[in-house]
Design a protein around this motif. Structure first.
Motif, PDB file in Angstrom:
ATOM      1  N   GLY A  49       0.825  -1.180   0.000  1.00  0.00           N
ATOM      2  CA  GLY A  49       0.000   0.000   0.000  1.00  0.00           C
ATOM      3  C   GLY A  49       0.872   1.248   0.000  1.00  0.00           C
ATOM      4  O   GLY A  49       1.938   1.273   0.612  1.00  0.00           O
ATOM      5  N   VAL A  50       0.425   2.248  -0.696  1.00  0.00           N
ATOM      6  CA  VAL A  50       1.174   3.499  -0.817  1.00  0.00           C
ATOM      7  C   VAL A  50       0.276   4.646  -0.366  1.00  0.00           C
ATOM      8  O   VAL A  50      -0.855   4.773  -0.835  1.00  0.00           O
ATOM      9  CB  VAL A  50       1.610   3.733  -2.286  1.00  0.00           C
ATOM     10  CG1 VAL A  50       2.392   5.023  -2.415  1.00  0.00           C
ATOM     11  CG2 VAL A  50       2.404   2.560  -2.812  1.00  0.00           C
ATOM     12  N   VAL A  51       0.788   5.459   0.550  1.00  0.00           N
ATOM     13  CA  VAL A  51       0.107   6.681   0.961  1.00  0.00           C
ATOM     14  C   VAL A  51       1.094   7.832   0.848  1.00  0.00           C
ATOM     15  O   VAL A  51       2.299   7.638   0.964  1.00  0.00           O
ATOM     16  CB  VAL A  51      -0.457   6.620   2.406  1.00  0.00           C
ATOM     17  CG1 VAL A  51      -1.628   5.675   2.496  1.00  0.00           C
ATOM     18  CG2 VAL A  51       0.602   6.245   3.401  1.00  0.00           C
TER      19      VAL A  51
ATOM     20  N   ARG B  66       1.232  -2.404  -7.199  1.00  0.00           N
ATOM     21  CA  ARG B  66       2.154  -3.477  -7.555  1.00  0.00           C
ATOM     22  C   ARG B  66       3.454  -2.834  -8.008  1.00  0.00           C
ATOM     23  O   ARG B  66       3.445  -1.879  -8.794  1.00  0.00           O
ATOM     24  CB  ARG B  66       1.550  -4.287  -8.701  1.00  0.00           C
ATOM     25  CG  ARG B  66       2.376  -5.462  -9.109  1.00  0.00           C
ATOM     26  CD  ARG B  66       1.615  -6.314 -10.146  1.00  0.00           C
ATOM     27  NE  ARG B  66       2.607  -6.843 -11.047  1.00  0.00           N
ATOM     28  CZ  ARG B  66       2.654  -6.650 -12.350  1.00  0.00           C
ATOM     29  NH1 ARG B  66       1.707  -5.959 -12.934  1.00  0.00           N
ATOM     30  NH2 ARG B  66       3.613  -7.154 -13.078  1.00  0.00           N
ATOM     31  N   ILE B  67       4.572  -3.344  -7.506  1.00  0.00           N
ATOM     32  CA  ILE B  67       5.869  -2.823  -7.926  1.00  0.00           C
ATOM     33  C   ILE B  67       6.187  -3.402  -9.301  1.00  0.00           C
ATOM     34  O   ILE B  67       6.275  -4.612  -9.471  1.00  0.00           O
ATOM     35  CB  ILE B  67       6.981  -3.196  -6.920  1.00  0.00           C
ATOM     36  CG1 ILE B  67       6.686  -2.581  -5.551  1.00  0.00           C
ATOM     37  CG2 ILE B  67       8.343  -2.733  -7.436  1.00  0.00           C
ATOM     38  CD1 ILE B  67       7.605  -3.047  -4.443  1.00  0.00           C
ATOM     39  N   ILE B  68       6.340  -2.504 -10.281  1.00  0.00           N
ATOM     40  CA  ILE B  68       6.651  -2.915 -11.642  1.00  0.00           C
ATOM     41  C   ILE B  68       8.164  -3.050 -11.817  1.00  0.00           C
ATOM     42  O   ILE B  68       8.653  -3.999 -12.409  1.00  0.00           O
ATOM     43  CB  ILE B  68       6.103  -1.894 -12.676  1.00  0.00           C
ATOM     44  CG1 ILE B  68       4.585  -1.740 -12.535  1.00  0.00           C
ATOM     45  CG2 ILE B  68       6.484  -2.265 -14.090  1.00  0.00           C
ATOM     46  CD1 ILE B  68       3.792  -2.967 -12.895  1.00  0.00           C
TER      47      ILE B  68
ATOM     48  N   GLY C  55      -0.947   1.220  -9.754  1.00  0.00           N
ATOM     49  CA  GLY C  55      -2.032   1.237  -8.783  1.00  0.00           C
ATOM     50  C   GLY C  55      -3.089   0.209  -9.129  1.00  0.00           C
ATOM     51  O   GLY C  55      -3.403  -0.006 -10.295  1.00  0.00           O
ATOM     52  N   LYS C  56      -3.635  -0.413  -8.103  1.00  0.00           N
ATOM     53  CA  LYS C  56      -4.666  -1.442  -8.300  1.00  0.00           C
ATOM     54  C   LYS C  56      -6.017  -1.011  -7.730  1.00  0.00           C
ATOM     55  O   LYS C  56      -7.025  -1.114  -8.390  1.00  0.00           O
ATOM     56  CB  LYS C  56      -4.230  -2.760  -7.637  1.00  0.00           C
ATOM     57  CG  LYS C  56      -3.006  -3.378  -8.259  1.00  0.00           C
ATOM     58  CD  LYS C  56      -3.317  -3.867  -9.635  1.00  0.00           C
ATOM     59  CE  LYS C  56      -2.168  -4.654 -10.230  1.00  0.00           C
ATOM     60  NZ  LYS C  56      -2.456  -5.117 -11.566  1.00  0.00           N
ATOM     61  N   LYS C  57      -6.023  -0.592  -6.467  1.00  0.00           N
ATOM     62  CA  LYS C  57      -7.261  -0.202  -5.786  1.00  0.00           C
ATOM     63  C   LYS C  57      -6.960   0.927  -4.816  1.00  0.00           C
ATOM     64  O   LYS C  57      -5.826   1.088  -4.394  1.00  0.00           O
ATOM     65  CB  LYS C  57      -7.840  -1.371  -4.984  1.00  0.00           C
ATOM     66  CG  LYS C  57      -8.435  -2.471  -5.805  1.00  0.00           C
ATOM     67  CD  LYS C  57      -9.044  -3.509  -4.876  1.00  0.00           C
ATOM     68  CE  LYS C  57      -9.837  -4.503  -5.659  1.00  0.00           C
ATOM     69  NZ  LYS C  57     -11.258  -4.349  -5.512  1.00  0.00           N
ATOM     70  N   ARG C  58      -8.001   1.650  -4.458  1.00  0.00           N
ATOM     71  CA  ARG C  58      -7.852   2.683  -3.432  1.00  0.00           C
ATOM     72  C   ARG C  58      -8.202   2.081  -2.073  1.00  0.00           C
ATOM     73  O   ARG C  58      -8.989   1.142  -1.992  1.00  0.00           O
ATOM     74  CB  ARG C  58      -8.776   3.863  -3.729  1.00  0.00           C
ATOM     75  CG  ARG C  58      -8.432   4.574  -5.019  1.00  0.00           C
ATOM     76  CD  ARG C  58      -9.353   5.746  -5.333  1.00  0.00           C
ATOM     77  NE  ARG C  58     -10.749   5.363  -5.313  1.00  0.00           N
ATOM     78  CZ  ARG C  58     -11.703   6.039  -4.672  1.00  0.00           C
ATOM     79  NH1 ARG C  58     -11.426   7.153  -4.028  1.00  0.00           N
ATOM     80  NH2 ARG C  58     -12.951   5.632  -4.692  1.00  0.00           N
TER      81      ARG C  58
ATOM     82  N   ALA D  59      10.973   3.472  -7.381  1.00  0.00           N
ATOM     83  CA  ALA D  59      10.091   2.361  -7.726  1.00  0.00           C
ATOM     84  C   ALA D  59       9.039   2.840  -8.719  1.00  0.00           C
ATOM     85  O   ALA D  59       8.471   3.916  -8.567  1.00  0.00           O
ATOM     86  CB  ALA D  59       9.410   1.819  -6.478  1.00  0.00           C
ATOM     87  N   ILE D  60       8.807   2.045  -9.735  1.00  0.00           N
ATOM     88  CA  ILE D  60       7.715   2.309 -10.674  1.00  0.00           C
ATOM     89  C   ILE D  60       6.574   1.398 -10.236  1.00  0.00           C
ATOM     90  O   ILE D  60       6.737   0.179 -10.141  1.00  0.00           O
ATOM     91  CB  ILE D  60       8.135   2.032 -12.126  1.00  0.00           C
ATOM     92  CG1 ILE D  60       9.273   2.987 -12.502  1.00  0.00           C
ATOM     93  CG2 ILE D  60       6.948   2.182 -13.065  1.00  0.00           C
ATOM     94  CD1 ILE D  60       9.864   2.747 -13.862  1.00  0.00           C
TER      95      ILE D  60
END
Length: 171
Positions: free
Chosen positions: A1-3, A26-28, A44-47, A40-41
């Motif tokens: 998760g990223v905030v 997801r880390i690409i 995003g999948k979901k909020r 990191a690239i």
């Protein structure tokens, strides 16, 4: 998760230093930079909503709630907004020297309206607070309207910039 942090300069953020909505990502690709940092690239999948921070060592961990995406059913206004967002995005890709032409192909191939909104919003040339406001908007119609407003502003700036550069070259 990223905030996102409210202030970038905060070295060790606590719950109050973080925005309340983030993205499951997801880390690409991980890239080691020349200055010793890493980039990191992400995709995003979901909020999600940040419910509470559980731990801060060795990294932040939290309890979250996924935010369900919904969009208006068979709404002509929403369909028109999505079409306008696609059109303006295509124009911006064509006018902007910083965006690779492959982005136009990616835009054409996006079938999910929600993915399109999230993809376009994440690539808007905005500061963190307006981007966060878009991320936190749950109503799809309202989110689409905000994105369209920012796209229109960005397109106007690009057109003006190109007009000025063309005049300077001509002069």
């Amino acid at each position: 998760g990223v905030v996102s942090q409210r202030k970038m300069e905060t070295e060790h953020p606590n719950e109050e230093d973080l925005f309340g909505v983030g993205t499951v990502a997801r880390i690409i690709k991980l890239i080691d930079m020349q200055d010793g940092t890493s980039t990191a690239i992400l995709q995003g999948k979901k909020r999600f909503a940040l419910d509470k921070l559980i731990n801060d060592t060795p990294f932040l961990s939290a309890q979250i709630s996924l935010i369900e995406e919904s969009e208006p059913l068979e709404d002509n206004n929403y369909t028109a907004l999505i079409a306008s967002i696609k059109d303006l995005s295509q124009q911006i890709v064509q006018l902007s020297p910083n965006i690779p032409p492959q982005a136009a192909i990616m835009l054409k191939n996006i079938e999910s309206n929600q993915f399109l909104l999230n993809f376009v919003a994440s690539h808007l040339n905005l500061k963190i607070h307006p981007k966060q406001a878009i991320l936190e908007t749950n109503d799809a119609m309202e989110r689409a309207e905000k994105i369209l407003e920012y796209l229109d502003s960005e397109l106007n700036i690009l057109q003006l910039r190109n007009k000025i550069e063309s005049k300077v070259r001509t002069d």
